[in-house]
Design an enzyme around this catalytic site. Structure first.
Site, PDB file in Angstrom:
ATOM      1  N   GLY A   1       4.750   8.168 -26.528  1.00  0.00           N
ATOM      2  CA  GLY A   1       3.460   8.373 -26.313  1.00  0.00           C
ATOM      3  C   GLY A   1       3.138   9.203 -24.794  1.00  0.00           C
ATOM      4  O   GLY A   1       2.069   8.927 -24.537  1.00  0.00           O
ATOM      5  N   HIS A   2       4.052   9.887 -24.491  1.00  0.00           N
ATOM      6  CA  HIS A   2       3.933  10.397 -23.122  1.00  0.00           C
ATOM      7  C   HIS A   2       3.029  11.612 -23.099  1.00  0.00           C
ATOM      8  O   HIS A   2       3.141  12.493 -23.954  1.00  0.00           O
ATOM      9  CB  HIS A   2       5.294  10.984 -22.726  1.00  0.00           C
ATOM     10  CG  HIS A   2       5.439  11.285 -21.187  1.00  0.00           C
ATOM     11  ND1 HIS A   2       6.582  11.796 -20.596  1.00  0.00           N
ATOM     12  CD2 HIS A   2       4.630  11.250 -20.294  1.00  0.00           C
ATOM     13  CE1 HIS A   2       6.129  12.014 -19.258  1.00  0.00           C
ATOM     14  NE2 HIS A   2       5.158  11.570 -19.010  1.00  0.00           N
TER      15      HIS A   2
ATOM     16  N   PRO B   1       7.932   8.834  -5.874  1.00  0.00           N
ATOM     17  CA  PRO B   1       8.431   8.035  -5.038  1.00  0.00           C
ATOM     18  C   PRO B   1      10.032   7.692  -5.674  1.00  0.00           C
ATOM     19  O   PRO B   1      10.748   7.612  -4.728  1.00  0.00           O
ATOM     20  CB  PRO B   1       7.806   6.878  -4.508  1.00  0.00           C
ATOM     21  CG  PRO B   1       6.723   6.804  -5.619  1.00  0.00           C
ATOM     22  CD  PRO B   1       6.360   8.180  -5.840  1.00  0.00           C
ATOM     23  N   ARG B   2      10.028   7.537  -6.541  1.00  0.00           N
ATOM     24  CA  ARG B   2      11.295   7.244  -7.552  1.00  0.00           C
ATOM     25  C   ARG B   2      12.096   8.491  -7.287  1.00  0.00           C
ATOM     26  O   ARG B   2      13.308   8.405  -6.734  1.00  0.00           O
ATOM     27  CB  ARG B   2      11.197   7.226  -8.762  1.00  0.00           C
ATOM     28  CG  ARG B   2      12.440   6.773  -9.765  1.00  0.00           C
ATOM     29  CD  ARG B   2      12.225   6.573 -11.212  1.00  0.00           C
ATOM     30  NE  ARG B   2      13.742   6.156 -11.669  1.00  0.00           N
ATOM     31  CZ  ARG B   2      14.088   6.232 -12.866  1.00  0.00           C
ATOM     32  NH1 ARG B   2      13.309   6.959 -13.923  1.00  0.00           N
ATOM     33  NH2 ARG B   2      15.237   5.772 -13.208  1.00  0.00           N
TER      34      ARG B   2
ATOM     35  N   ASP C   1      -5.766  -9.658  -3.182  1.00  0.00           N
ATOM     36  CA  ASP C   1      -4.689  -9.172  -3.802  1.00  0.00           C
ATOM     37  C   ASP C   1      -3.593 -10.430  -4.329  1.00  0.00           C
ATOM     38  O   ASP C   1      -3.474 -11.414  -3.406  1.00  0.00           O
ATOM     39  CB  ASP C   1      -3.643  -8.381  -2.984  1.00  0.00           C
ATOM     40  CG  ASP C   1      -2.815  -7.380  -3.750  1.00  0.00           C
ATOM     41  OD1 ASP C   1      -1.838  -7.782  -4.422  1.00  0.00           O
ATOM     42  OD2 ASP C   1      -3.122  -6.102  -3.767  1.00  0.00           O
TER      43      ASP C   1
ATOM     44  N   LYS D   1      -7.869  -0.001 -19.285  1.00  0.00           N
ATOM     45  CA  LYS D   1      -8.730   0.831 -18.121  1.00  0.00           C
ATOM     46  C   LYS D   1     -10.220   1.214 -18.908  1.00  0.00           C
ATOM     47  O   LYS D   1     -11.267   1.180 -18.273  1.00  0.00           O
ATOM     48  CB  LYS D   1      -7.995   1.938 -17.679  1.00  0.00           C
ATOM     49  CG  LYS D   1      -6.914   1.355 -16.438  1.00  0.00           C
ATOM     50  CD  LYS D   1      -7.617   0.380 -15.405  1.00  0.00           C
ATOM     51  CE  LYS D   1      -8.349   1.206 -14.603  1.00  0.00           C
ATOM     52  NZ  LYS D   1      -8.644   0.213 -13.433  1.00  0.00           N
TER      53      LYS D   1
ATOM     54  N   THR E   1      -9.070   5.694 -13.976  1.00  0.00           N
ATOM     55  CA  THR E   1      -8.008   6.835 -14.399  1.00  0.00           C
ATOM     56  C   THR E   1      -8.499   7.645 -15.307  1.00  0.00           C
ATOM     57  O   THR E   1      -9.300   7.741 -16.178  1.00  0.00           O
ATOM     58  CB  THR E   1      -6.862   6.252 -14.794  1.00  0.00           C
ATOM     59  OG1 THR E   1      -5.637   7.151 -15.081  1.00  0.00           O
ATOM     60  CG2 THR E   1      -7.025   5.166 -15.937  1.00  0.00           C
ATOM     61  N   ASP E   2      -7.835   8.989 -14.918  1.00  0.00           N
ATOM     62  CA  ASP E   2      -8.127  10.220 -16.076  1.00  0.00           C
ATOM     63  C   ASP E   2      -7.497   9.824 -17.376  1.00  0.00           C
ATOM     64  O   ASP E   2      -7.703  10.457 -18.271  1.00  0.00           O
ATOM     65  CB  ASP E   2      -7.584  11.459 -15.456  1.00  0.00           C
ATOM     66  CG  ASP E   2      -6.363  11.628 -15.003  1.00  0.00           C
ATOM     67  OD1 ASP E   2      -5.651  10.578 -14.948  1.00  0.00           O
ATOM     68  OD2 ASP E   2      -5.723  12.563 -14.553  1.00  0.00           O
ATOM     69  N   GLU E   3      -6.470   8.821 -17.259  1.00  0.00           N
ATOM     70  CA  GLU E   3      -5.578   8.440 -18.598  1.00  0.00           C
ATOM     71  C   GLU E   3      -6.668   8.100 -19.709  1.00  0.00           C
ATOM     72  O   GLU E   3      -6.157   7.976 -20.664  1.00  0.00           O
ATOM     73  CB  GLU E   3      -4.601   7.778 -18.156  1.00  0.00           C
ATOM     74  CG  GLU E   3      -3.399   8.525 -17.331  1.00  0.00           C
ATOM     75  CD  GLU E   3      -2.059   7.649 -17.113  1.00  0.00           C
ATOM     76  OE1 GLU E   3      -1.785   7.176 -18.236  1.00  0.00           O
ATOM     77  OE2 GLU E   3      -1.641   7.357 -16.107  1.00  0.00           O
TER      78      GLU E   3
ATOM     79  N   ILE F   1      -2.853   2.796  -4.065  1.00  0.00           N
ATOM     80  CA  ILE F   1      -4.036   3.527  -3.453  1.00  0.00           C
ATOM     81  C   ILE F   1      -5.122   2.572  -2.748  1.00  0.00           C
ATOM     82  O   ILE F   1      -5.773   3.130  -1.955  1.00  0.00           O
ATOM     83  CB  ILE F   1      -4.850   4.114  -4.787  1.00  0.00           C
ATOM     84  CG1 ILE F   1      -4.986   3.422  -5.964  1.00  0.00           C
ATOM     85  CG2 ILE F   1      -3.821   5.383  -5.078  1.00  0.00           C
ATOM     86  CD1 ILE F   1      -5.741   3.934  -6.985  1.00  0.00           C
TER      87      ILE F   1
ATOM     88  N   TYR G   1      -2.076   0.512 -21.184  1.00  0.00           N
ATOM     89  CA  TYR G   1      -2.579   0.630 -19.830  1.00  0.00           C
ATOM     90  C   TYR G   1      -3.818   1.429 -19.904  1.00  0.00           C
ATOM     91  O   TYR G   1      -4.777   0.950 -19.469  1.00  0.00           O
ATOM     92  CB  TYR G   1      -1.530   1.379 -18.899  1.00  0.00           C
ATOM     93  CG  TYR G   1      -2.288   2.114 -17.971  1.00  0.00           C
ATOM     94  CD1 TYR G   1      -3.020   1.122 -17.029  1.00  0.00           C
ATOM     95  CD2 TYR G   1      -2.072   3.504 -17.494  1.00  0.00           C
ATOM     96  CE1 TYR G   1      -3.778   1.742 -15.584  1.00  0.00           C
ATOM     97  CE2 TYR G   1      -2.672   3.975 -16.502  1.00  0.00           C
ATOM     98  CZ  TYR G   1      -3.605   3.083 -15.626  1.00  0.00           C
ATOM     99  OH  TYR G   1      -4.148   3.646 -14.386  1.00  0.00           O
TER     100      TYR G   1
END
Length: 332
Positions: free
Chosen positions: A273-274, A190-191, A33, A152, A121-123, A13, A148
């Site tokens: 934990g999905h 993309p995977r 980066d 965040k 992130t919304d997570e 992104i 993750y």
């Protein structure tokens, strides 16, 4: 704010944002980066040399960050460790980058009076039940479920504290799942696209009922630019394009677009934990800043994305075997 420092600008992104800014504004951009496996210099090919430069380095390198912050008007902070599976395997890099890296940038912004926008992130909000009509808003309590998302969430709280305690000129955005060009092939869309392009079957966690709120990376970029230029200091804005789809439907759309039977995929062991469902209410962004997404039709945006991966195998092929090897080790 003509001179922008974009951290993580060789990632997915971040690179899309750099392309968007240079194509649609007069700003100049410096990308900082680290070039981990998720960064790719090829994602920055073709940018105007008079308005763009690249610096390889770590956002946790306080000396380097201080030097760069002093030369810029604003920092747009995309750099993050961001893959849930990797965070479950080894959480430490997520602490180093997402927490210590963000702290380092905040201190540089504080010292030099530089405007900062923090990409999140919304997570951080956890997940919603599949049949829950609610969506995440700026007032939703944080409830992260992985290393993750918890790091965040921690970085978001650091930004809020530095605004309140030290007067740092910062804003935050929490965005739903992105898709589009330049996304690493370890990621879900993309995977699946590259699996089909190589003649392999897509892999679907569990039964594929998990729902994500998809947004094209260009729409994310336009929203971030709007917040950077017009957002109120100290505010958080949620970015979403009303693109809720479950993973099964997304895989079937990809297969259909590529001329394969819609059921030509394999179910694999679900991730621990999905999260069940993410959904964004972007009313504040739309009403206060006048932002609207250009890619309101997910199927059309997905078709454009599939075409990009079909036409740019040279970009993604070097990543593919290593990414699939990691998934095979995890049984997914």
């Amino acid at each position: 704010m003509s001179r922008l420092l974009v951290t993580g600008g060789a990632g997915f992104i971040g690179s899309n944002f750099v392309h968007y800014v240079l194509a649609n504004t007069d700003h100049s951009v410096t990308v900082l980066d680290k070039l981990t496996y998720a960064g790719n210099l090829a994602s920055l090919d073709g940018l105007p040399a008079d308005r763009f430069r690249f610096v390889q380095g770590d956002i946790a390198d306080a000396v380097l960050v201080d030097e760069l912050a002093a030369e810029h008007d604003a920092i747009v902070h995309y750099a993050a460790e961001s893959h849930n599976d990797n965070s479950l395997h080894d959480p430490r890099p997520f602490l180093d980058t997402n927490i210590i890296g963000t702290y380092t940038l905040l201190e540089a912004a504080r010292k030099h009076g530089v405007r900062l926008h923090h990409i999140s992130t919304d997570e951080v909000y956890g997940d919603l039940e599949l049949d829950d009509p609610a969506r995440f808003t700026e007032e939703t309590p944080y409830n992260p479920s992985s290393p993750y998302s918890s790091t965040k969430a921690g970085s978001d709280l650091l930004v809020r504290a530095w605004v309140r305690s030290f007067g740092v000129q910062a804003t935050i955005s929490n965005c739903s799942n992105n898709y589009g060009p330049y996304q690493h092939v370890e990621k879900f869309i993309p995977r699946q696209i590259t699996n089909v392009l190589r003649g392999d079957r897509p892999k679907l966690y569990g039964t594929g009922e998990n729902v994500r709120d998809w947004i094209h990376a260009n729409d994310h970029s336009s929203a971030v630019l709007a917040i950077l230029e017009r957002g109120a200091i100290g505010e958080t804005y949620l970015i979403g394009a009303d693109g809720e789809k479950n993973n099964k439907d997304v895989v079937e759309l990809i297969l259909t677009e590529l001329g394969r039977p819609a059921d030509a995929y394999d179910l694999v062991t679900d991730r621990p934990g999905h999260d069940l469902r993410y959904a964004i209410d972007s009313t504040k962004l739309r009403t206060e800043l006048g932002w609207t997404p250009a890619y309101a039709d997910f199927a059309a945006g997905l078709a454009d994305t599939i075409a990009w991966y079909r036409d740019n195998e040279a970009w993604w092929a070097p990543q593919k075997d290593a990414a699939e090897a990691r998934y095979q080790e995890q049984g997914r």
